[in-house]
Design an enzyme around this catalytic site. Structure first.
Site, PDB file in Angstrom:
ATOM      1  CG  LEU A  77      -0.240  -5.407   3.215  1.00  0.00           C
ATOM      2  CD1 LEU A  77      -1.015  -6.719   3.061  1.00  0.00           C
ATOM      3  CD2 LEU A  77       1.064  -5.667   3.956  1.00  0.00           C
ATOM      4  CB  CYS A  78       3.376  -2.717  -2.293  1.00  0.00           C
ATOM      5  SG  CYS A  78       3.478  -2.673  -4.094  1.00  0.00           S
ATOM      6  CB  VAL A  79      -1.862  -3.240  -4.775  1.00  0.00           C
ATOM      7  CG1 VAL A  79      -1.291  -2.311  -5.844  1.00  0.00           C
ATOM      8  CG2 VAL A  79      -2.899  -4.150  -5.408  1.00  0.00           C
TER       9      VAL A  79
END
Lengths: 130, 131
Positions: A77-79
């Site tokens: 997941l992109c932070v």
């Protein structure tokens, strides 16, 4: 073939997330290697374990978790996207002073560097948006 | 399915990546998050280009005011992209014309190309990220 997948749509809102899951399973069944699934924008909702689906709808986060457990697929997941949308792991929750975390099993939080690196390593990058 | 003859990114070759901006700048987060990818990706060893097509061309129009939308204005940030390692910025001519826009109204010095030419450039990319 080494395949990287980008998912930018949320489960339950758009077809893209479910199509991505179908695609990953089909690619694996054909003997391809899925190096990573990178969730960006609304796609990060795929990594929340707190969604409660009506009985006749697919529980996509649970399906992704199962796929990660069975096939060892790297689910990232992109932070920045995840922080905006309230999808946190224990570390992120602590850092941001939040009282809960909700990342589903088999997912991890990463950065856009993992997207770029996936592109380098893969023969194809396939994006599922709409 | 047979293995491809060669990986699209051959040994020692720099990846050619194009970010494709296709949607209007406000009302959804696509434009802002495309910009964030562009800024982050500029730091890597890539041959990075941007292309604005369809309603995406609105993202570059000068004089946008987001004060009533609850979101920060970011149109001017596109101008900083060359400093972040982004190469050419393309705009599709037909998309501009269909919306009554002119290249002189844009916040960046973009290369306006007809769709057919842009398609050729897309075909040379190793990967496309579409927003």
């Amino acid at each position: 073939m080494r395949i990287g997948v980008v998912v930018t749509s949320a489960p339950g809102s758009r077809q893209g997330a479910h199509s991505a899951w179908n695609f990953v399973r089909a690619a694996l069944a054909r003997g391809h290697r899925v190096e990573r699934v990178f969730f960006y924008q609304d796609g990060v909702h795929n990594g929340s374990r707190l969604g409660v689906m009506p009985a006749d709808e697919t529980d996509l986060p649970a399906h992704w978790s199962a796929l990660a457990a069975e096939r060892g697929i790297d689910l990232v997941l992109c932070v920045t996207s995840a922080q905006r949308r309230g999808v946190l792991d224990a570390d992120e929750a602590r850092r941001a002073g939040k009282d809960a975390h909700n990342i589903a099993d088999g997912f991890r939080i990463g950065g856009l560097g993992q997207l770029v690196e996936m592109g380098h390593r893969c023969d194809r990058v396939v994006t599922f948006g709409a | 399915m047979p293995e491809p003859a060669a990986s699209p990114c051959g040994a020692g070759e720099t990846s050619r990546v194009m970010i494709l901006a296709r949607r209007a700048p406000h009302g959804a987060s696509h434009a802002r998050e495309a910009l964030e990818v562009a800024l982050a990706a500029g730091g890597y060893e890539l041959e990075l280009t941007l292309a604005f097509v369809d309603d995406g061309v609105w993202q570059l129009v000068r004089g946008q005011d987001t004060s009533a939308t609850g979101t920060p204005g970011f149109a001017a940030t596109w101008r900083a992209l060359p400093d972040f390692g982004v190469g050419e910025i393309y705009v599709e001519q037909e998309s501009l014309a269909a919306r009554g826009l002119d290249a002189a109204e844009l916040v960046v010095a973009a290369r306006c190309l007809p769709a057919a030419r842009l398609r050729e450039i897309m075909q040379r990319q190793h990967w496309l990220l579409s927003f």
